[in-house]
Design an enzyme around this catalytic site. Structure first.
Site, short mmCIF file in Angstrom:
data_model
loop_
_atom_site.label_atom_id
_atom_site.label_comp_id
_atom_site.label_asym_id
_atom_site.label_seq_id
_atom_site.Cartn_x
_atom_site.Cartn_y
_atom_site.Cartn_z
N TRP A 42 0.88 -1.33 0.12
CA TRP A 42 -0.12 -0.18 -0.17
C TRP A 42 0.91 1.17 -0.13
O TRP A 42 1.97 1.42 0.66
CB TRP A 42 -0.86 -0.03 1.40
CG TRP A 42 -1.39 1.44 1.56
CD1 TRP A 42 -1.04 2.35 2.31
CD2 TRP A 42 -2.83 1.68 1.04
NE1 TRP A 42 -1.81 3.30 2.29
CE2 TRP A 42 -3.10 3.13 1.49
CE3 TRP A 42 -3.86 0.85 0.07
CZ2 TRP A 42 -4.14 3.65 1.40
CZ3 TRP A 42 -5.06 1.86 -0.05
CH2 TRP A 42 -5.02 3.15 0.49
N MET A 43 0.34 2.30 -0.62
CA MET A 43 1.01 3.57 -0.73
C MET A 43 -0.12 4.71 -0.43
O MET A 43 -1.14 4.61 -1.10
CB MET A 43 1.80 3.68 -1.91
CG MET A 43 2.03 5.34 -2.08
SD MET A 43 2.74 5.88 -3.83
CE MET A 43 4.50 5.35 -3.63
N ASN A 44 -0.02 5.84 0.37
CA ASN A 44 -0.69 6.72 0.27
C ASN A 44 0.10 8.33 0.46
O ASN A 44 1.11 7.98 -0.67
CB ASN A 44 -2.00 6.93 1.40
CG ASN A 44 -1.45 6.82 2.75
OD1 ASN A 44 -1.12 5.86 3.11
ND2 ASN A 44 -1.71 7.88 3.63
N ASP A 45 -0.07 9.06 1.39
CA ASP A 45 0.39 10.44 1.32
C ASP A 45 1.98 10.38 1.08
O ASP A 45 2.85 9.77 1.43
CB ASP A 45 0.48 11.21 2.79
CG ASP A 45 -0.90 10.98 3.34
OD1 ASP A 45 -2.03 10.62 2.41
OD2 ASP A 45 -1.43 11.61 4.33
N TRP A 72 -4.57 -0.32 3.61
CA TRP A 72 -3.99 0.62 4.38
C TRP A 72 -3.92 -0.26 5.71
O TRP A 72 -4.89 -1.19 6.26
CB TRP A 72 -4.95 1.61 4.70
CG TRP A 72 -4.56 2.79 5.86
CD1 TRP A 72 -3.81 3.67 5.60
CD2 TRP A 72 -4.68 2.66 6.99
NE1 TRP A 72 -3.33 4.36 6.79
CE2 TRP A 72 -4.06 3.76 7.72
CE3 TRP A 72 -5.46 1.85 7.94
CZ2 TRP A 72 -3.97 3.87 9.01
CZ3 TRP A 72 -5.44 2.10 9.54
CH2 TRP A 72 -4.76 2.99 9.80
N PHE A 83 2.99 8.22 10.91
CA PHE A 83 1.99 8.93 9.99
C PHE A 83 2.79 10.13 9.10
O PHE A 83 4.07 10.09 9.46
CB PHE A 83 0.97 9.23 10.65
CG PHE A 83 -0.23 8.57 11.21
CD1 PHE A 83 -0.13 7.24 10.78
CD2 PHE A 83 -1.53 9.02 11.38
CE1 PHE A 83 -1.27 6.15 10.86
CE2 PHE A 83 -2.58 7.97 11.47
CZ PHE A 83 -2.39 6.86 11.24
N ASP A 132 0.42 15.37 10.85
CA ASP A 132 1.02 15.94 9.64
C ASP A 132 1.87 17.19 9.63
O ASP A 132 1.56 17.98 8.90
CB ASP A 132 0.16 15.94 8.28
CG ASP A 132 -0.77 14.63 8.39
OD1 ASP A 132 -0.53 13.80 8.71
OD2 ASP A 132 -2.14 14.79 7.87
N GLU A 157 -6.21 17.43 6.79
CA GLU A 157 -5.19 16.81 6.87
C GLU A 157 -3.96 17.37 5.79
O GLU A 157 -4.18 18.00 5.05
CB GLU A 157 -5.39 15.27 6.03
CG GLU A 157 -6.15 14.52 7.09
CD GLU A 157 -6.36 13.17 6.75
OE1 GLU A 157 -5.51 12.17 7.70
OE2 GLU A 157 -6.63 12.69 5.62
N TRP A 200 -9.86 9.48 0.22
CA TRP A 200 -10.64 8.61 1.62
C TRP A 200 -11.93 8.69 1.24
O TRP A 200 -12.86 7.49 1.53
CB TRP A 200 -10.33 9.23 2.73
CG TRP A 200 -8.89 9.00 3.29
CD1 TRP A 200 -8.09 9.96 3.50
CD2 TRP A 200 -8.05 7.77 3.33
NE1 TRP A 200 -6.69 9.51 3.78
CE2 TRP A 200 -6.86 8.12 3.40
CE3 TRP A 200 -8.15 6.40 3.10
CZ2 TRP A 200 -5.71 7.36 3.90
CZ3 TRP A 200 -7.18 5.39 3.49
CH2 TRP A 200 -6.23 5.92 3.76
#
Length: 496
Positions: A41-44, A68, A106, A168, A221, A296
């Site tokens: 998985w990849m996000n931000d 996730w 995070f 963040d 975010e 999301w």
């Protein structure tokens, strides 16, 4: 002990990547020029920085599944922003403040100090009373191997802020001080908090930088804050704000009070798949943004995560864009100049008449391509213009320039048998002599830019190789295209 435990966690996760990457790289939905994970998985995007002669990009990742879960930091480097080399994972959950299955390390940012790279990230843990988020630090001499600071966490949740909505950190330096903006939630409204420090280790709360009055969701975010021209820009992804995925505010900022007064607001992208943008300044002074090509709100949480999930991976980044400030205070998001370096098989046509009969368009292989042209509005009397991309096997993605009603829409209801939704935005053409259009297609994405790069739609579509036909038609009249050019785009991940 801290360093030893994280290294053990990284080694375990790295073995998982090494065992799976050869299988995953053969997936049918793998991108050609968008950065994606080797597996999982990849996000931000996190920690964007130019350090020791190359660009570093970190990213949220779960190496164990295309879903996730406990967050690690992946790591890749590039000299040209096109070809990326994967490095070992930079961070893994290992401490009491960040080792939680539904938490971890995070998102955050990076800064150089005394020749070292400092990573600031949010540690998310749960000790039986709900998730708690704190701001933490890890340091590296070489930009590859990191050690968590023994004094973590640096910043705990301020009074009045929701403990599970404080995350963040984005850090920058101004004159002799360092500043950090953090996203948060208070009274179910999103906001950005600003902190200051003289040494990067000890931080003082300064103020609420900016806040929602109800119009921008319950949580901000991945906030980012930077000067552009004679103004300041705040970007964020508002949770609970419907179709708004990434917003920007432009205005004035006072370092003494820590307050930001915005005068202009806008959307960075109207598509379904543009989230958590973070910026970086290049050696030649350009302000670039990188974002996660997903979001999301529409994702079917805990259900089916789509075609790439079935291949052992999920997530990639959008096309990198340069931020420019317009004369009216609005922002332009222009694909980076470096994209020209992977063009091949060019095709140009000075003028093209478009009628109701669909006209087939040439653009590389119809899968991985770039297309650029302008509509000559003085010679166009059509009510609407319809473009169809990735057509084949009864499937298509439809983009409509509705000149009569002033709307641009991208319909992916019939794109691939899985994706849903129609993204829409206002399209103003009154008193304009032309409308510019710039389009980038990859194996699993379509990014459409228009109106001087201020009206953009990024949507993921999971189309097979047989879906490679393109067409255009006009309704209620004719349309004229000028300066049409198209290119096939090289595969930046294939070994030559």
């Amino acid at each position: 002990m801290t360093k030893l435990l994280m290294n053990e966690k990284i080694a375990k996760a790295q073995k998982e990547i090494d065992d799976k990457k050869k299988y995953v790289e053969n997936g049918k939905m793998r991108q050609h020029y968008h950065l994606m994970p080797q597996c999982g998985w990849m996000n931000d995007p996190n920690g964007l920085i130019y350090f020791k002669g190359q660009y570093h990009v970190f990213y949220q990742t779960n190496p164990y599944s295309g879903f996730w879960d406990s967050m690690h930091w992946g790591h890749a480097v590039s000299k040209d922003l096109l070809h990326w080399e994967y490095l070992p994972l930079a961070l893994a959950p290992s401490e009491v403040y960040d080792d939680f299955q539904k938490g971890g390390c995070f998102s955050g940012s990076a800064i150089e100090h005394d020749g070292k790279m400092y990573l600031f990230y949010t540690g998310t843990a749960n000790h039986g009373h709900g998730n708690v988020q704190t701001q933490c630090l890890a340091i590296s001499e070489d930009g590859i191997h990191f050690e968590k600071y023994t004094g973590n966490p640096l910043i705990t949740v301020p009074e009045g802020i929701e403990p599970d909505s404080f995350r963040d950190p984005k850090v920058w330096k101004h004159e002799e001080k360092y500043y950090m903006v953090i996203g948060g939630s208070r009274n179910h409204r999103g906001l950005a908090l600003i902190f200051e420090s003289e040494d990067l280790y000890h931080w003082n709360y300064l103020n609420v930088l900016s806040e929602s009055r109800g119009e921008w969701g319950f949580m901000w975010e991945c906030p980012d804050f930077y000067p552009l021209g004679d103004k300041y820009v705040l970007t964020f992804s508002p949770m609970g704000s419907g179709d708004h995925t990434s917003a920007y505010l432009v205005g004035d900022f006072d370092y003494e009070t820590g307050r930001f007064d915005s005068h202009v607001s806008g959307e960075m992208d109207w598509g379904f798949d543009y989230y958590a943008p973070q910026s970086i300044v290049t050696p030649d002074g350009r302000r670039l943004v990188i974002s996660w090509a997903n979001e999301w709100e529409w994702m079917p949480l805990f259900k089916d995560w789509g075609p790439t999930y079935q291949e052992g991976w999920c997530g990639f980044f959008n096309l990198i864009r340069e931020v420019k400030l317009g004369n009216d205070g609005t922002l332009q998001f222009v694909p980076i100049e470096e994209m020209k370096n992977i063009r091949e098989d060019g095709f140009c046509q000075e003028e093209m008449l478009i009628t109701e009969d669909p006209k087939q368009l040439k653009a590389g292989d119809g899968i991985s391509f770039e297309m650029k042209f302008v509509f000559d509005l003085k010679k166009t009397d059509a009510d609407s213009i319809e473009m169809k991309f990735r057509c084949g096997d009864g499937k298509e993605t439809c983009c409509i320039f509705d000149l009569k009603n002033g709307e641009l829409s991208v319909d992916r209801q019939n794109s691939d048998g899985w994706s849903t939704g129609v993204s829409r935005s206002v399209l103003l053409v009154n008193d304009k002599s032309e409308l510019d259009v710039h389009i980038f297609s990859d194996q699993s994405s379509l990014e459409i830019f228009t109106d001087q790069y201020r009206n953009n739609h990024s949507n993921n579509i999971f189309a097979g190789d047989q879906q490679n036909q393109l067409s255009i038609s006009a309704h209620g009249g004719k349309a004229v295209i000028r300066n049409y050019e198209s290119y096939k785009l090289k595969d930046c991940f294939r070994k030559e």
